[in-house]
Design a protein around this motif. Structure first.
Motif, short mmCIF file in Angstrom:
data_model
loop_
_atom_site.label_atom_id
_atom_site.label_comp_id
_atom_site.label_asym_id
_atom_site.label_seq_id
_atom_site.Cartn_x
_atom_site.Cartn_y
_atom_site.Cartn_z
N HIS A 74 45.73 37.59 39.44
CA HIS A 74 45.32 38.08 38.12
C HIS A 74 44.06 37.37 37.58
O HIS A 74 43.82 37.37 36.38
N ALA A 75 43.26 36.80 38.45
CA ALA A 75 42.02 36.14 38.02
C ALA A 75 41.12 37.15 37.30
O ALA A 75 41.12 38.35 37.64
N SER A 76 40.37 36.68 36.33
CA SER A 76 39.54 37.59 35.53
C SER A 76 38.33 38.11 36.30
O SER A 76 37.76 39.13 35.93
N ILE A 77 37.93 37.42 37.37
CA ILE A 77 36.78 37.86 38.17
C ILE A 77 37.23 38.04 39.62
O ILE A 77 37.92 37.18 40.17
N GLU A 78 36.86 39.16 40.21
CA GLU A 78 37.16 39.41 41.62
C GLU A 78 35.85 39.59 42.38
O GLU A 78 35.02 40.41 42.01
N TYR A 82 35.74 28.02 42.65
CA TYR A 82 36.23 28.80 41.51
C TYR A 82 37.51 29.54 41.87
O TYR A 82 38.39 29.71 41.03
N HIS A 88 39.94 30.78 38.73
CA HIS A 88 39.04 31.59 37.90
C HIS A 88 38.55 32.85 38.61
O HIS A 88 38.19 33.83 37.97
N VAL A 89 38.52 32.79 39.93
CA VAL A 89 37.98 33.91 40.72
C VAL A 89 38.96 34.25 41.83
O VAL A 89 39.54 33.36 42.46
N LYS A 90 39.13 35.54 42.05
CA LYS A 90 39.88 36.02 43.23
C LYS A 90 38.82 36.41 44.25
O LYS A 90 38.01 37.30 44.00
#
Length: 105
Positions: A18-22, A48, A53-55
């Motif tokens: 569910h990271a906000s950035i993929e 990250y 924070h990142v997927k």
């Protein structure tokens, strides 16, 4: 070795679901540009992803020409279910790429 041609294909993924950035990366193990991207991404993107924070999703692109075919043949040997082992395998394959892409026909 995982069958990469089933409808349930999973990709090498690091980070929280569910990271906000993929970030999706399309690579081929035989591609010198993919090798350079992978080398840079471990320092830029992976920290990250490790912090949540990142997927970071690595997707392999199969190709049938030149040294990209060699990358397609090598891809099933990467453990896509275990990110630590998978990334280590990709790191070694990219590091030694120039020797093995020329070692078979």
């Amino acid at each position: 070795m995982k069958d990469r041609y089933t409808p349930n294909v999973e990709f090498l993924t690091v980070g929280l679901e569910h990271a906000s950035i993929e970030v999706e990366a399309y690579v081929n193990l035989g591609c010198p540009y993919s090798a350079k991207f992978f080398e840079i991404s471990k320092d830029v993107i992976k920290p990250y992803a490790d912090s949540g924070h990142v997927k970071f999703v690595v997707k392999h692109v199969d190709r049938s020409e030149g040294q990209l075919l060699h990358g397609t043949v090598a891809n099933p040997y990467v453990d896509h279910d275990d990110p630590v082992v998978g990334f280590d395998t990709m790191k070694e394959l990219f590091k030694s790429q120039m020797s093995w892409v020329k070692s078979f026909k």
